[in-house]
Design an enzyme around this catalytic site. Structure first.
Site, short mmCIF file in Angstrom:
data_model
loop_
_atom_site.label_atom_id
_atom_site.label_comp_id
_atom_site.label_asym_id
_atom_site.label_seq_id
_atom_site.Cartn_x
_atom_site.Cartn_y
_atom_site.Cartn_z
N TYR A 197 9.45 -14.95 -12.35
CA TYR A 197 8.30 -14.09 -12.45
C TYR A 197 7.06 -14.65 -12.53
CZ TYR A 197 5.59 -9.67 -12.17
OH TYR A 197 4.34 -8.67 -12.13
N ALA B 170 0.85 -1.12 0.05
CA ALA B 170 0.15 0.09 0.14
C ALA B 170 0.68 1.26 0.05
CB ALA B 170 -0.92 -0.12 1.21
N ARG C 290 3.00 2.61 -2.42
CA ARG C 290 3.10 3.26 -3.50
C ARG C 290 2.60 2.19 -4.53
NH1 ARG C 290 8.24 1.01 -2.21
NH2 ARG C 290 9.03 -0.44 -3.91
N SER D 261 -0.47 -10.56 -13.05
CA SER D 261 0.26 -9.94 -13.95
C SER D 261 -0.18 -10.42 -15.56
CB SER D 261 1.81 -10.03 -13.81
OG SER D 261 2.51 -9.48 -15.00
P1 NAP Z 1 5.86 -0.91 -6.68
O1 NAP Z 1 5.42 0.53 -7.02
O2 NAP Z 1 7.25 -1.29 -6.87
O3 NAP Z 1 5.28 -1.10 -5.66
C1 NAP Z 1 5.49 -2.46 -4.64
C2 NAP Z 1 4.62 -2.38 -3.42
O4 NAP Z 1 5.02 -3.57 -2.67
C3 NAP Z 1 5.32 -1.39 -2.55
O5 NAP Z 1 4.08 -0.77 -1.80
C4 NAP Z 1 6.37 -2.09 -1.60
O6 NAP Z 1 6.29 -1.33 -0.58
C5 NAP Z 1 5.53 -3.40 -1.52
N1 NAP Z 1 6.60 -4.42 -1.30
C6 NAP Z 1 7.80 -4.68 -1.99
N2 NAP Z 1 8.36 -5.62 -1.13
C7 NAP Z 1 7.84 -5.94 -0.23
C8 NAP Z 1 8.23 -6.65 1.15
N3 NAP Z 1 9.23 -7.42 1.23
N4 NAP Z 1 7.04 -6.73 2.10
C9 NAP Z 1 6.06 -5.89 1.85
N5 NAP Z 1 5.79 -5.18 1.01
C10 NAP Z 1 6.57 -5.15 -0.02
O7 NAP Z 1 5.30 -1.84 -7.86
P2 NAP Z 1 3.59 -1.99 -8.45
O8 NAP Z 1 3.62 -1.70 -9.84
O9 NAP Z 1 2.85 -1.01 -7.85
O10 NAP Z 1 3.36 -3.59 -8.14
C11 NAP Z 1 2.52 -4.08 -7.45
C12 NAP Z 1 2.04 -5.47 -7.91
O11 NAP Z 1 1.50 -5.31 -9.19
C13 NAP Z 1 3.16 -6.47 -7.73
O12 NAP Z 1 2.70 -7.55 -7.25
C14 NAP Z 1 3.58 -6.38 -9.29
O13 NAP Z 1 3.87 -7.71 -9.75
C15 NAP Z 1 1.99 -6.39 -9.86
N6 NAP Z 1 2.36 -5.96 -11.56
C16 NAP Z 1 2.84 -4.83 -11.73
C17 NAP Z 1 2.66 -4.21 -13.22
C18 NAP Z 1 3.45 -2.96 -13.57
O14 NAP Z 1 3.82 -3.04 -14.70
N7 NAP Z 1 3.93 -2.22 -12.59
C19 NAP Z 1 2.24 -5.06 -14.15
C20 NAP Z 1 1.57 -6.19 -13.70
C21 NAP Z 1 1.67 -6.68 -12.37
P3 NAP Z 1 7.63 -1.23 0.33
O15 NAP Z 1 8.93 -0.89 -0.33
O16 NAP Z 1 7.29 -0.18 1.26
O17 NAP Z 1 7.76 -2.61 1.08
#
Ligand code: NAP
Length: 231
Positions: free
Chosen positions: A141, A9, A11, A128
């Site tokens: 992944y 949550a 970002r 994804s």
């Molecule tokens: P992001 O901006 O990098 O956000 C990732 C989030 O996960 C952050 O809130 C981060 O918070 C948290 N996180 C990372 N490692 C963690 C850990 N070890 N424990 C607890 N929280 C953790 O990425 P996003 O794009 O929003 O991605 C969110 C989800 O969508 C992911 O599962 C990703 O695989 C999926 N997704 C993303 C895309 C894309 O293109 N962006 C596409 C398809 C699916 P902290 O750093 O504070 O821990």
């Protein structure tokens, strides 16, 4: 007041979903490692700091969450990706990604299903587009995301009679910090990428369906294909 638990949550997609759920009137418990440093400024938002890739830390928050009988939404969003030749990925990264992307959503679902059944709630698993196809340099992944998609679709068959829905949301490339450590990023053109708010809007649409209708899977794509290699 109904409560939603949102991982990731702090970002990106998880923050956008949290904002949306707060607007819709839910109390939100937001989980991430750094959530304390960046809490959403809302009286109904509660931050819970936890490294979900650490099985010990994950276990330690379960009792706390289970004490809240008002939980009716679980959004498993936290995750990360590495897109390199598989032999170049170190074993710790493999373990961490499997735990964060797959074990944590399954464990949180396990712990919260009693409340979710009581409240006839809903689980959103952010997988994804890679969960639905097979791409080079994405074996690890894709395995975690395809696993989470299979978990979602199968769990729905188990819990549908209890009034619980489980939704696999499969987004295409979305402009967030997900790409900060990667060799590529989203296009700058708005029809060649998704925004985090698009995923939150999809969740709002699903929540507004009439009771008795369950969307179990949603693939969200940009209209046109776009990807940028970083210089
Ligand atoms: P992001 O901006 O990098 O956000 C990732 C989030 O996960 C952050 O809130 C981060 O918070 C948290 N996180 C990372 N490692 C963690 C850990 N070890 N424990 C607890 N929280 C953790 O990425 P996003 O794009 O929003 O991605 C969110 C989800 O969508 C992911 O599962 C990703 O695989 C999926 N997704 C993303 C895309 C894309 O293109 N962006 C596409 C398809 C699916 P902290 O750093 O504070 O821990």
């Amino acid at each position: 007041m109904a409560t939603a638990v949102v991982t990731g949550a702090s970002r990106g997609i998880g923050e956008a979903i949290s904002q949306k759920l707060l607007e819709l009137g839910y109390d939100v418990i937001g989980i991430s490692r750094t959530i304390d440093e960046n809490p959403l400024k809302h009286p109904n938002f509660r931050a819970l700091a936890c490294d979900l890739s650490d099985e010990g830390m994950l276990a330690s928050i379960l009792t706390l969450l289970q004490a809240d009988p008002s939980i009716s939404i679980l959004c498993n969003v936290a995750g990360f990706g590495v897109f390199e030749p598989h032999e170049e990925i170190d074993p710790q990264t493999i373990s961490k990604m499997v735990t964060l992307n797959l074990t944590a959503p399954m464990t949180l679902s396990n712990a919260l299903l009693r409340a979710l059944k009581f409240n006839e709630g809903i689980i959103f698993n952010i997988t994804s587009i890679e969960a639905t196809r097979h791409s080079k340099f994405s074996a690890l992944y894709s395995a975690t995301k395809a696993g989470l998609r299979a978990f979602s679709l199968s769990l729905f068959e188990e819990v549908r009679k209890s009034g619980v829905n489980v939704v696999s949301i499969n987004p295409d490339m979305t402009a967030t910090s997900f790409f900060d450590d990667l060799r590529f990023e989203t296009s700058q053109e708005p029809d060649k990428r998704l925004e985090a708010e698009d995923i939150a809007d999809a969740i709002e649409n699903i929540l507004q369906m009439r009771k008795g209708v369950a969307i179990t899977e949603l693939t969200i794509r940009s209209q046109k294909f776009g990807i940028e290699k970083k210089k």
